[in-house]
Write a protein that holds these residues in place. Structure first.
Motif, PDB file in Angstrom:
ATOM      1  N   HIS A  36       0.820  -1.210   0.000  1.00  0.00           N
ATOM      2  CA  HIS A  36       0.000   0.000   0.000  1.00  0.00           C
ATOM      3  C   HIS A  36       0.854   1.259   0.000  1.00  0.00           C
ATOM      4  O   HIS A  36       0.793   2.066   0.936  1.00  0.00           O
ATOM      5  CB  HIS A  36      -0.967  -0.013   1.186  1.00  0.00           C
ATOM      6  CG  HIS A  36      -1.790  -1.262   1.280  1.00  0.00           C
ATOM      7  ND1 HIS A  36      -1.357  -2.380   1.933  1.00  0.00           N
ATOM      8  CD2 HIS A  36      -3.008  -1.575   0.773  1.00  0.00           C
ATOM      9  CE1 HIS A  36      -2.268  -3.327   1.845  1.00  0.00           C
ATOM     10  NE2 HIS A  36      -3.278  -2.875   1.139  1.00  0.00           N
ATOM     11  N   ASP A  84      -3.675   0.902  -3.455  1.00  0.00           N
ATOM     12  CA  ASP A  84      -3.818  -0.541  -3.342  1.00  0.00           C
ATOM     13  C   ASP A  84      -4.144  -1.109  -4.720  1.00  0.00           C
ATOM     14  O   ASP A  84      -5.129  -0.732  -5.344  1.00  0.00           O
ATOM     15  CB  ASP A  84      -4.967  -0.830  -2.361  1.00  0.00           C
ATOM     16  CG  ASP A  84      -4.965  -2.268  -1.875  1.00  0.00           C
ATOM     17  OD1 ASP A  84      -4.391  -3.128  -2.555  1.00  0.00           O
ATOM     18  OD2 ASP A  84      -5.577  -2.540  -0.814  1.00  0.00           O
ATOM     19  N   HIS A  90     -11.766  -6.416   0.406  1.00  0.00           N
ATOM     20  CA  HIS A  90     -10.997  -6.866   1.562  1.00  0.00           C
ATOM     21  C   HIS A  90     -10.848  -5.699   2.526  1.00  0.00           C
ATOM     22  O   HIS A  90     -11.245  -4.576   2.226  1.00  0.00           O
ATOM     23  CB  HIS A  90      -9.635  -7.423   1.136  1.00  0.00           C
ATOM     24  CG  HIS A  90      -8.698  -6.413   0.574  1.00  0.00           C
ATOM     25  ND1 HIS A  90      -8.820  -5.888  -0.694  1.00  0.00           N
ATOM     26  CD2 HIS A  90      -7.599  -5.818   1.103  1.00  0.00           C
ATOM     27  CE1 HIS A  90      -7.851  -5.026  -0.912  1.00  0.00           C
ATOM     28  NE2 HIS A  90      -7.098  -4.955   0.171  1.00  0.00           N
ATOM     29  N   HIS A  92      -8.497  -3.991   6.216  1.00  0.00           N
ATOM     30  CA  HIS A  92      -7.098  -3.706   6.575  1.00  0.00           C
ATOM     31  C   HIS A  92      -6.822  -3.680   8.071  1.00  0.00           C
ATOM     32  O   HIS A  92      -7.679  -3.320   8.878  1.00  0.00           O
ATOM     33  CB  HIS A  92      -6.661  -2.394   5.930  1.00  0.00           C
ATOM     34  CG  HIS A  92      -6.617  -2.461   4.440  1.00  0.00           C
ATOM     35  ND1 HIS A  92      -7.599  -1.931   3.649  1.00  0.00           N
ATOM     36  CD2 HIS A  92      -5.733  -3.053   3.591  1.00  0.00           C
ATOM     37  CE1 HIS A  92      -7.314  -2.167   2.368  1.00  0.00           C
ATOM     38  NE2 HIS A  92      -6.199  -2.856   2.304  1.00  0.00           N
ATOM     39  N   ASP A 103      -3.281  -6.488   4.559  1.00  0.00           N
ATOM     40  CA  ASP A 103      -4.584  -6.947   4.074  1.00  0.00           C
ATOM     41  C   ASP A 103      -5.221  -7.962   5.004  1.00  0.00           C
ATOM     42  O   ASP A 103      -4.529  -8.807   5.580  1.00  0.00           O
ATOM     43  CB  ASP A 103      -4.413  -7.595   2.699  1.00  0.00           C
ATOM     44  CG  ASP A 103      -4.127  -6.570   1.622  1.00  0.00           C
ATOM     45  OD1 ASP A 103      -4.547  -5.411   1.765  1.00  0.00           O
ATOM     46  OD2 ASP A 103      -3.473  -6.937   0.615  1.00  0.00           O
TER      47      ASP A 103
END
Ligand SMILES: [Mn+2]
Ligand SMILES: [Mn+2]
Ligand SMILES: [Zn+2]
Ligand SMILES: [Zn+2]
Lengths: 146, 146
Positions: A36, A84, A90, A92, A103
């Motif tokens: 990220h 990302d 998803h 974090h 993730d």
DNA sequence: ATGCTATGTAGGAATCATTCCTAGGTAGGG
DNA sequence: CCCTACCTAGGAATGATTCCTACATAGCAT
């Protein structure tokens, strides 16, 4: 994840985004890491192969890729923007010490809903969960985690 | 919620924060609304009663109150910072149209956890859930909500 | 009450990630 | 291969937030 040129072309065509050398470099750098990175991280990375790359091109390209759905922005509080390359649903884990973002893929978290009593007439399209804490490394450094 | 001076003094003392006219005005304005205003919103509100108030004092005071735990920051993406006088654990509904932020109190959401397999050695201290969608008003305006 | 001192305030300057502007450059459909 | 719509580089502009500093005041001790 290794990304060859054919796969790159396929993805860009699918999202109707024009492929250029700069875009390939920026997107590849982002898609091949799970860290990220910030816009500037990407700029520094990509500049090694493309010394003429402008910081502005990185920002502009990230905007284009984001609108196309090839990339997403993951902001933590008010810190500099993080990006990302994983656009699947998803969530974090955020380390309050070193600010790393990890993730979390968890089907249960993807199913959250607001009870009708609380929804106030909203039509909800998605949600985002952030867990805050200290990573293993940062716990070692400071025994008294606040 | 009406806040008298005695109650204000009690809260500030409990959190070991010095009470001044400016702090009283800023905290009261924030604690009496559920709208999650920006620093500038608060500055504009408070300036009506305190024309000499400096914007800097609003920022500085919000920082002090935040560290003391009397106030929290609720950031949505990369927009300007929003503040919340409700420091109990709760989550938020965010309208993608008008950017309003609505509180969600839901005991179920407060209990979320990451499965051990996904926690990666993190010590988790808290989490935050944001639901994104369109409020009733914004749904009326645009029939095709994206 | 009065004075002292740590702490707060006002105003202006500085920061810095991000956006805007503009003059070339290029991908890719025809 | 040629247009031209779209892209890129570089520099200037923006704007929320932070920094700096001289003056003011809350709250404790006398
Ligand atoms: Mn991610
Ligand atoms: Mn709230
Ligand atoms: Zn860490
Ligand atoms: Zn709305």
């Amino acid at each position: 994840m290794r990304l060859n040129h054919a796969e790159l072309l396929t993805r860009f065509r699918r999202h109707a985004v024009r492929l250029t050398r700069q875009r390939a470099a920026i997107y590849t750098a982002l898609a091949e890491t799970t860290s990220h990175p910030t816009a500037d991280d990407l700029y520094q990375t990509v500049k090694r192969q493309h010394p003429m790359m402008s910081r502005n091109t990185v920002y502009y390209t990230l905007g284009v890729l984001q609108q196309a759905g090839l990339v997403q922005e993951v902001n933590v509080g008010h810190e500099v923007a993080r990006f990302d390359g994983n656009v699947t649903v998803h969530h974090h884990l955020i380390c309050l010490g070193c600010r790393q973002i990890v993730d979390v893929m968890d089907e249960g978290l993807n199913q959250l809903a607001v009870s009708n009593g609380q929804a106030r007439g909203f039509r909800i399209l998605g949600h985002r969960v952030e867990f805050h804490g200290y990573c293993a490394g940062c716990q070692r450094g400071k025994l008294d985690v606040p």
